[in-house]
Design an enzyme around this catalytic site. Structure first.
Site, mmCIF file in Angstrom:
data_model
loop_
_atom_site.group_PDB
_atom_site.id
_atom_site.type_symbol
_atom_site.label_atom_id
_atom_site.label_comp_id
_atom_site.label_asym_id
_atom_site.label_seq_id
_atom_site.Cartn_x
_atom_site.Cartn_y
_atom_site.Cartn_z
ATOM 1 C CG HIS A 1 -2.035 -1.002 1.125
ATOM 2 N ND1 HIS A 1 -3.161 -0.802 0.368
ATOM 3 C CD2 HIS A 1 -2.169 -2.240 1.665
ATOM 4 C CE1 HIS A 1 -3.958 -1.864 0.465
ATOM 5 N NE2 HIS A 1 -3.368 -2.750 1.238
ATOM 6 C CG ASP B 1 -6.701 -3.765 1.414
ATOM 7 O OD1 ASP B 1 -5.872 -4.513 0.853
ATOM 8 O OD2 ASP B 1 -6.472 -3.160 2.474
ATOM 9 C CE1 TYR C 1 -0.001 -14.147 4.672
ATOM 10 C CE2 TYR C 1 -1.039 -12.024 5.115
ATOM 11 C CZ TYR C 1 0.097 -12.802 4.976
ATOM 12 O OH TYR C 1 1.334 -12.220 5.146
ATOM 13 C CG HIS D 1 -5.401 -10.215 4.429
ATOM 14 N ND1 HIS D 1 -4.417 -9.989 5.347
ATOM 15 C CD2 HIS D 1 -5.218 -9.286 3.454
ATOM 16 C CE1 HIS D 1 -3.655 -8.985 4.953
ATOM 17 N NE2 HIS D 1 -4.121 -8.532 3.805
ATOM 18 C CG ASP E 1 -11.657 -7.556 7.352
ATOM 19 O OD1 ASP E 1 -10.582 -7.836 6.753
ATOM 20 O OD2 ASP E 1 -11.745 -6.666 8.215
ATOM 21 C CG HIS E 2 -9.224 -6.858 3.167
ATOM 22 N ND1 HIS E 2 -8.922 -7.021 4.506
ATOM 23 C CD2 HIS E 2 -8.035 -6.642 2.554
ATOM 24 C CE1 HIS E 2 -7.626 -6.877 4.695
ATOM 25 N NE2 HIS E 2 -7.050 -6.657 3.515
ATOM 26 C CG HIS F 1 -3.415 -7.042 -0.061
ATOM 27 N ND1 HIS F 1 -3.047 -5.795 0.405
ATOM 28 C CD2 HIS F 1 -2.346 -7.500 -0.768
ATOM 29 C CE1 HIS F 1 -1.814 -5.511 -0.007
ATOM 30 N NE2 HIS F 1 -1.362 -6.535 -0.722
HETATM 31 ZN ZN LIG Z 1 -4.061 -4.623 1.654
#
Ligand SMILES: [Zn+2]
Length: 244
Positions: free
Chosen positions: A186, A193, A220, A223, A225-226, A228
Site C-alpha cells: 500500500h 483491498d 491469511y 485478511h 474481511d477483504h 488484498h
Molecule cells: Zn491490503
C-alpha cells in the site's frame, strides 16, 4: 425547475457553439482521445512509449501468475494479452493493436487515463497528493493507475460486477494508523483491498489471472474481511480458506 431550464439552455447554447465550430472542421479526422491517442497500428516487433501505454491497458489480460512487463517491447506476451483483451470485448482476436482495439480502449478510459469504472480517489483515501509513501508521489500514482487497469480487466472477467476498494495507496502515516505492515505494498500505491461482493474467495481466485503477484485473502492473518491484491516484486499468494 430553474436548474433544469438553465441546463437545457446551456446544452442548446453548447449545441449551437458546436454547430458553428463544426463548420470547416475536417470530417472523419483521426480520433483524438483526451487521455492518450495512438497514432499507428502496433504488433509484434513494435517498440516505443506507445507500446508501454498499450501494455498498461492490457496488463490485466494475462495467464495465471503471469505479469506483463511495461517495457515498451511488443513481444509474444504483449500480443497474447492484446488477444485476450480483444476476445473479452468481442473484437477480432488477432493480437494486433489497430483502430478497433484502440477505439475500445478509448471507450474504456476517462480523460485522466483511469479506466471508466475506477478513480484515483478510490485508490487513494489517504491524502490528496500521493506523498509520504515508500516511493515518490508520481510513482505511487502511476502504480495505482496500473492496478486500476488490472482491476478493470478483472471486473469485466467477473461479468462486469462493481468492485469495491476499501484501501489503496497509504502514506507511512496512514499505513501506521491502520496497523499495516511496514513493508506493505500500500506504501507503493499498487495495492488494493477489495471488499463487498463477489465473495473474498472469488476475488482472490479471479485475481490470479489478472496480473497480481500478491494476493492475500481469507485464511491469511488479518485478511478474513477483504482480499488484498498488489504487484509485489516478490510474488506471494495466500488465501488458505480459498484453496490458494
Ligand atoms: Zn491490503
Amino acid at each position: 425547475m430553474f436548474r433544469r431550464v438553465s441546463r437545457l439552455l446551456l446544452s442548446f447554447v453548447m449545441l449551437m457553439a458546436g454547430a458553428v465550430v463544426g463548420v470547416g472542421a475536417t470530417a472523419g479526422a483521426a480520433h483524438a482521445d483526451s487521455c492518450y491517442t495512438w497514432n499507428r497500428t502496433l504488433s509484434q516487433g513494435s517498440s516505443g512509449s506507445d507500446v508501454t501505454q498499450l501494455q498498461i491497458r492490457v496488463a490485466g489480460w494475462v495467464t495465471s501468475g503471469e505479469r506483463l512487463s511495461y517495457d515498451g517491447q511488443y513481444g509474444a506476451r504483449t500480443a497474447a494479452a492484446v488477444k485476450k483483451f480483444q476476445a473479452a470485448y468481442g473484437l477480432a482476436a488477432d493480437g494486433v493493436a489497430g483502430s478497433a482495439t484502440f477505439s475500445k480502449i478509448y471507450a474504456l478510459q476517462d480523460a485522466d487515463c483511469t479506466p471508466v469504472h475506477f478513480t484515483y480517489a478510490e485508490l487513494n483515501k489517504c491524502n490528496s497528493d500521493w506523498s509520504g509513501g515508500a516511493v515518490s508521489a508520481a510513482t505511487a500514482k502511476a502504480n495505482a493507475l496500473k492496478t486500476m487497469w488490472k482491476l478493470e480487466a478483472m471486473r469485466h472477467a467477473l461479468g462486469d460486477v462493481p468492485l469495491t476498494i476499501s484501501s489503496g495507496f497509504r502514506s507511512r502515516a496512514c499505513n501506521s494508523a491502520v496497523g499495516g505492515s511496514s513493508t506493505s505494498r500500500h506504501l507503493y500505491g499498487d495495492a488494493a483491498d477489495l471488499t463487498g461482493s463477489p465473495s473474498f474467495c472469488r476475488l482472490a481466485q479471479q485475481a490470479r489471472t489478472h496480473g497480481f503477484s500478491e494476493i492475500l485473502g481469507p485464511g491469511y492473518p488479518d485478511h478474513n474481511d477483504h482480499t488484498h491484491v498488489a504487484l509485489d516484486p516478490s510474488p506471494y499468494w495466500s488465501a488458505p480458506n480459498c484453496g490458494i
